[in-house]
Motif scaffolding. Structure first.
Motif, PDB file in Angstrom:
ATOM      1  N   ASN A  11       0.814  -1.222   0.000  1.00 49.01           N
ATOM      2  CA  ASN A  11       0.000   0.000   0.000  1.00 49.01           C
ATOM      3  C   ASN A  11       0.845   1.268   0.000  1.00 49.01           C
ATOM      4  O   ASN A  11       0.334   2.368   0.254  1.00 49.01           O
ATOM      5  CB  ASN A  11      -0.935   0.013   1.213  1.00 49.01           C
ATOM      6  CG  ASN A  11      -2.067  -0.976   1.076  1.00 49.01           C
ATOM      7  OD1 ASN A  11      -2.464  -1.338  -0.030  1.00 49.01           O
ATOM      8  ND2 ASN A  11      -2.605  -1.433   2.196  1.00 49.01           N
ATOM      9  N   HIS A  14       0.786   3.412   3.195  1.00 51.92           N
ATOM     10  CA  HIS A  14      -0.493   3.950   3.664  1.00 51.92           C
ATOM     11  C   HIS A  14      -0.981   3.172   4.876  1.00 51.92           C
ATOM     12  O   HIS A  14      -0.994   1.944   4.879  1.00 51.92           O
ATOM     13  CB  HIS A  14      -1.536   3.875   2.545  1.00 51.92           C
ATOM     14  CG  HIS A  14      -2.912   4.294   3.000  1.00 51.92           C
ATOM     15  ND1 HIS A  14      -3.250   5.610   3.212  1.00 51.92           N
ATOM     16  CD2 HIS A  14      -4.017   3.548   3.296  1.00 51.92           C
ATOM     17  CE1 HIS A  14      -4.510   5.669   3.609  1.00 51.92           C
ATOM     18  NE2 HIS A  14      -4.996   4.441   3.673  1.00 51.92           N
ATOM     19  N   THR A  95      -3.556  -2.039   9.266  1.00 45.77           N
ATOM     20  CA  THR A  95      -4.732  -2.642   8.633  1.00 45.77           C
ATOM     21  C   THR A  95      -6.048  -2.308   9.341  1.00 45.77           C
ATOM     22  O   THR A  95      -7.118  -2.604   8.819  1.00 45.77           O
ATOM     23  CB  THR A  95      -4.595  -4.179   8.604  1.00 45.77           C
ATOM     24  OG1 THR A  95      -4.412  -4.663   9.949  1.00 45.77           O
ATOM     25  CG2 THR A  95      -3.404  -4.595   7.758  1.00 45.77           C
ATOM     26  N   THR A 127      -6.209  -6.003  -0.396  1.00 42.38           N
ATOM     27  CA  THR A 127      -4.973  -5.416  -0.918  1.00 42.38           C
ATOM     28  C   THR A 127      -4.474  -6.153  -2.153  1.00 42.38           C
ATOM     29  O   THR A 127      -4.000  -5.544  -3.108  1.00 42.38           O
ATOM     30  CB  THR A 127      -3.882  -5.435   0.174  1.00 42.38           C
ATOM     31  OG1 THR A 127      -4.325  -4.664   1.298  1.00 42.38           O
ATOM     32  CG2 THR A 127      -2.572  -4.868  -0.349  1.00 42.38           C
TER      33      THR A 127
END
Length: 240
Positions: A11, A14, A95, A127
Motif C-alpha cells: 500500500n 499507507h 490494517t 490489498t
C-alpha cells in the motif's frame, strides 16, 4: 506483524489509522482513555502484561556472574517486551482503523483478537484483490460488559499479590541468614522509598480500576470488579 509489513509495503506506506502528528502516539483513539482517572486504572493492565518476570528470581543462583548479568537480563527483557508491544500496536494500525473497526459496542475484550485477525485477513485479501468472504466475529453490549468485568477482575487479582510481595521486600532484606548470590537493593532509605513509590503506584492503579465504573455510574461493573475477586478468594478458601 509480518503480514502487516507486507500490506504496508504493497500500500506504499499507507496506514489504515493515519499518523497526524505526535498526538497519534500519545493520545488514545479510545475516548474512554481521555479521562485521567481511567488512564491511571490502566496501570493494572501494564502489571498484567509484564507480570511474571519476578519468577526468574528463583534461578538467579544458576546465572553466570548474577550480580552483573541478572539485572542486565531483566533490563534487556523489559526493553524487548516494550518494543514488541509498541511495534505490535503500531502495526495493528496498518490494517485497522479504530473508528471504523474497533470503536463500537460490538467489539469487546473477549472477541477483539478475532476481530483484529479477521480484519487483517480482510484487508490483506482486499490489498491483493482476493475474495472478501471474511466475516468479523462480534458480540452484543452485554457481552462487552461481561468481558470487561472479567478482565478488570483478572487484572486486580493479578495486581493485588504484588502489594504483598513488594511490602514484604524490606523485611526480607533484613534477614541475615539467607545466602544471596548478589545484592541489587541494599537495606536502607533508598530501598524503603522505592517500595513506598511502587506500593503507591500499584494501589493507585487498583483503586482507579475500581473507582472508574462508579464515576461512570456503571454500578454493576463496579460491584463485580470489587466484589468478584473477594468472592472467588472466599470460594477458594471454602474449597481447600
Amino acid at each position: 506483524m509480518a503480514v502487516s509489513v507486507v500490506v504496508l509495503i504493497v500500500n506504499h506506506g499507507h496506514l489504515a489509522r493515519p499518523i497526524t502528528g505526535i498526538n497519534s502516539f500519545i493520545k488514545s483513539p479510545n475516548i474512554q482513555f481521555t479521562n485521567p482517572i481511567v488512564l491511571m486504572s490502566f496501570i493494572v493492565y501494564a502489571i498484567f502484561a509484564y507480570g511474571g518476570m519476578e519468577t526468574t528470581g528463583g534461578i538467579v543462583n544458576q546465572v553466570n556472574n548474577p550480580k552483573k548479568n541478572y539485572p542486565r537480563g531483566i533490563i534487556i527483557a523489559a526493553i524487548i517486551m516494550t518494543l514488541t508491544y509498541s511495534f505490535s500496536i503500531f502495526f495493528v494500525g496498518v490494517t485497522t482503523n479504530w473508528n471504523k473497526v474497533l470503536g463500537n459496542e460490538k467489539v469487546n475484550l473477549g472477541n477483539i483478537t478475532y476481530v483484529l485477525v479477521n480484519n487483517l485477513g480482510f484487508v490483506t485479501a482486499k490489498t491483493f484483490g482476493l475474495s472478501n468472504g471474511i466475516a468479523i466475529l462480534f458480540g452484543g453490549s452485554g457481552t462487552q460488559k461481561f468481558y470487561l468485568i472479567l478482565t478488570d477482575m483478572g487484572n486486580i487479582s493479578s495486581a493485588v499479590p504484588y502489594l504483598f510481595l513488594i511490602g514484604a521486600f524490606p523485611f526480607f532484606k533484613r534477614l541475615q541468614e539467607i545466602d544471596r548470590p548478589f545484592v541489587f537493593f541494599k537495606p536502607g532509605w533508598k530501598t524503603n522509598i522505592t517500595v513506598i513509590i511502587m506500593m503507591f503506584i500499584i494501589t493507585l492503579g487498583i483503586g482507579f480500576t475500581a473507582i472508574q465504573p462508579i464515576i461512570s455510574k456503571d454500578f454493576e461493573t463496579a460491584f463485580w470488579t470489587i466484589i468478584g475477586p473477594l468472592f472467588f478468594w472466599f470460594a477458594w478458601l471454602v474449597i481447600i
